[in-house]
Structures are given as C-alpha cells and as structure tokens.
Design an enzyme around this catalytic site. Structure first.
Site, PDB file in Angstrom:
ATOM      1  N   VAL A 246       0.841  -1.201   0.000  1.00 25.66           N
ATOM      2  CA  VAL A 246       0.000   0.000   0.000  1.00 25.66           C
ATOM      3  C   VAL A 246       0.880   1.256   0.000  1.00 25.66           C
ATOM      4  O   VAL A 246       0.585   2.243  -0.682  1.00 25.66           O
ATOM      5  CB  VAL A 246      -0.948  -0.012   1.215  1.00 25.66           C
ATOM      6  CG1 VAL A 246      -1.740   1.290   1.303  1.00 25.66           C
ATOM      7  CG2 VAL A 246      -1.891  -1.204   1.133  1.00 25.66           C
ATOM      8  N   TYR A 247       1.971   1.198   0.749  1.00 22.32           N
ATOM      9  CA  TYR A 247       2.915   2.318   0.799  1.00 22.32           C
ATOM     10  C   TYR A 247       3.510   2.590  -0.579  1.00 22.32           C
ATOM     11  O   TYR A 247       3.529   3.745  -1.041  1.00 22.32           O
ATOM     12  CB  TYR A 247       4.013   2.005   1.813  1.00 22.32           C
ATOM     13  CG  TYR A 247       5.199   2.935   1.768  1.00 22.32           C
ATOM     14  CD1 TYR A 247       5.114   4.220   2.297  1.00 22.32           C
ATOM     15  CD2 TYR A 247       6.407   2.521   1.210  1.00 22.32           C
ATOM     16  CE1 TYR A 247       6.206   5.081   2.275  1.00 22.32           C
ATOM     17  CE2 TYR A 247       7.505   3.373   1.181  1.00 22.32           C
ATOM     18  CZ  TYR A 247       7.398   4.644   1.711  1.00 22.32           C
ATOM     19  OH  TYR A 247       8.474   5.491   1.668  1.00 22.32           O
ATOM     20  N   GLN A 248       3.982   1.544  -1.248  1.00 24.90           N
ATOM     21  CA  GLN A 248       4.597   1.732  -2.563  1.00 24.90           C
ATOM     22  C   GLN A 248       3.585   2.269  -3.575  1.00 24.90           C
ATOM     23  O   GLN A 248       3.915   3.093  -4.422  1.00 24.90           O
ATOM     24  CB  GLN A 248       5.177   0.405  -3.075  1.00 24.90           C
ATOM     25  CG  GLN A 248       6.383  -0.094  -2.288  1.00 24.90           C
ATOM     26  CD  GLN A 248       7.625   0.729  -2.542  1.00 24.90           C
ATOM     27  OE1 GLN A 248       7.668   1.927  -2.257  1.00 24.90           O
ATOM     28  NE2 GLN A 248       8.659   0.107  -3.067  1.00 24.90           N
TER      29      GLN A 248
ATOM     30  N   LYS B 249       2.952   6.058  -2.633  1.00 21.19           N
ATOM     31  CA  LYS B 249       4.058   6.902  -3.084  1.00 21.19           C
ATOM     32  C   LYS B 249       4.039   7.042  -4.602  1.00 21.19           C
ATOM     33  O   LYS B 249       4.294   8.114  -5.148  1.00 21.19           O
ATOM     34  CB  LYS B 249       5.395   6.319  -2.627  1.00 21.19           C
ATOM     35  CG  LYS B 249       5.603   6.329  -1.119  1.00 21.19           C
ATOM     36  CD  LYS B 249       5.658   7.717  -0.524  1.00 21.19           C
ATOM     37  CE  LYS B 249       6.973   8.405  -0.731  1.00 21.19           C
ATOM     38  NZ  LYS B 249       7.043   9.708  -0.013  1.00 21.19           N
TER      39      LYS B 249
END
Length: 218
Positions: free
Chosen positions: A128-130, A133
């Site tokens: 989810v972070y990647q 970003k």
C-alpha cells in the site's frame, strides 16, 4: 533561498535542514507536534505547526508564499497502518503540491521511495505504501506549474554519509545513508536543470555534486 520542508521532523528532513541552514538558506519545517519545534530550531530551521492530514490547500499555501523551493519529505512512518499511507504518503503529498502551485512556488522536490508505483499490486502495508508513493509521484509529474524533481532512495541507513553516491534514472536496489540523501537533496535544490527527472539513489563512487551535475547534463 527560502525553503519549506513538509515532514520537517523526519530523519532526512532534520539532516537537510542542518545542511541548508549551515550554507545560509532560510529554512522552515512543517511539523504536526509543537514539542518537535526545539529539534528544528537546533537544526537551524523555523518550525511551522500544521497538520497536513487536516489542513486546507490555502492554509498550506499561506506557509509557502514567498518560498523559493518546497521539499516534500513527510511520511506516515514504518509503524503506521494502511489508512495513513493514503492520507500522508499520498494525500499530504498531493495537498503540498497543490499548495505550491497556488503559492507560486515552482521548484518542488519529492523524497519518494525506490519501487514506488501507482500500479503496485498487493495488500500488505508495504504494498500500500509503494502504491501511495507511486500515486503521489504520478500526480506531481502531471503538474506543469511545478519544476519538480523526484528522488527515490534505496534502503535507508543511519551509517555516516560518505558523500559518494550513484544517482541515475535506474540504479538497481542498494543501501544509502540518510546523510547522503540529505546532501543530494541540498544539491538538487541548487540544480534546476534536474527538473522533470525521477531519479534513484544508492551509495556509489561519485561525489554528490558530480553525480547531480551528471544527471542534469552539465
């Protein structure tokens, strides 16, 4: 220059603030918690208390007016859940970019993540972070009113910086000290010819200034 940094209490941001203040720039760091202010003052930066998860575009633009450059270095942090990856790593980045446009600040540098991709698959927190970003990067890349540069460091370490890096469109994965990330950011702010570039960064053999000049075509 006057430079405003979102995520002003982050580990890279504090290093960058020290570098910029030491060379005579005027630096402001946006923070959520008033108690973080002393750390920014010690780094030579002016603390600005503002929550980018709840602030309006106009409130952020008010802090950016008159700045020569803006740096987005905020992040939800490794212990946050998926919801804050969206509200901080994506949402706050979009808000900060929109505020820079409204305030007339063209130079805009983003601290992203190697592997950031709006089409990244998976439901784990890092996935989810990647994706968050990547979505933020894609949004910034679409703003013609900004002279943006996106920096995607490899695995961050607290080792002492060496001043020697590899900075390219594609470097492959590898570690890089936060000290060297901050040094590259400071150099990028002085290198408008890097506008429009998305760059990966790991430790390498080129001095920071040489590496930045190389990608800028100088």
């Amino acid at each position: 220059m006057r430079i405003v940094i979102a995520g002003g209490h982050g580990q890279i941001a504090l290093r960058l603030e020290r570098l910029l203040a030491a060379r005579g720039d005027e630096v402001a760091g946006i923070i959520r918690k008033p108690e973080q202010g002393d750390d920014l003052r010690a780094a030579g930066a002016e603390p600005v208390v503002l929550d980018l998860e709840s602030a309006s575009v106009e409130e952020v633009a008010d802090q950016l007016r008159g700045a020569d450059a803006a740096v987005f270095a905020a992040g939800a942090g490794p212990n946050s859940g998926t919801a804050r990856k969206d509200t901080v790593d994506r949402g706050a980045a979009v808000l900060f970019a929109d505020a820079a446009v409204r305030a007339g600040v063209r130079r805009f540098v983003v601290v992203s993540s190697m592997g950031a991709d709006p089409h990244h698959e998976g439901d784990d927190v890092f996935d989810v972070y990647q994706r968050a970003k990547g979505e933020a990067d894609a949004y910034v890349q679409g703003l013609e009113s900004l002279d943006w540069t996106i920096l995607r460091p490899g695995a961050l370490t607290d080792d002492a910086g060496t001043g020697l890096v590899r900075l390219e469109a594609r470097t492959g994965r590898g570690p890089v000290p936060r000290d060297d990330v901050a040094a590259v950011l400071a150099e990028l702010l002085d290198s408008p010819a890097t506008s429009g570039l998305t760059l990966e960064l790991i430790s390498g053999s080129a001095p920071v200034a040489v590496a930045v000049k190389a990608v800028a075509g100088n």
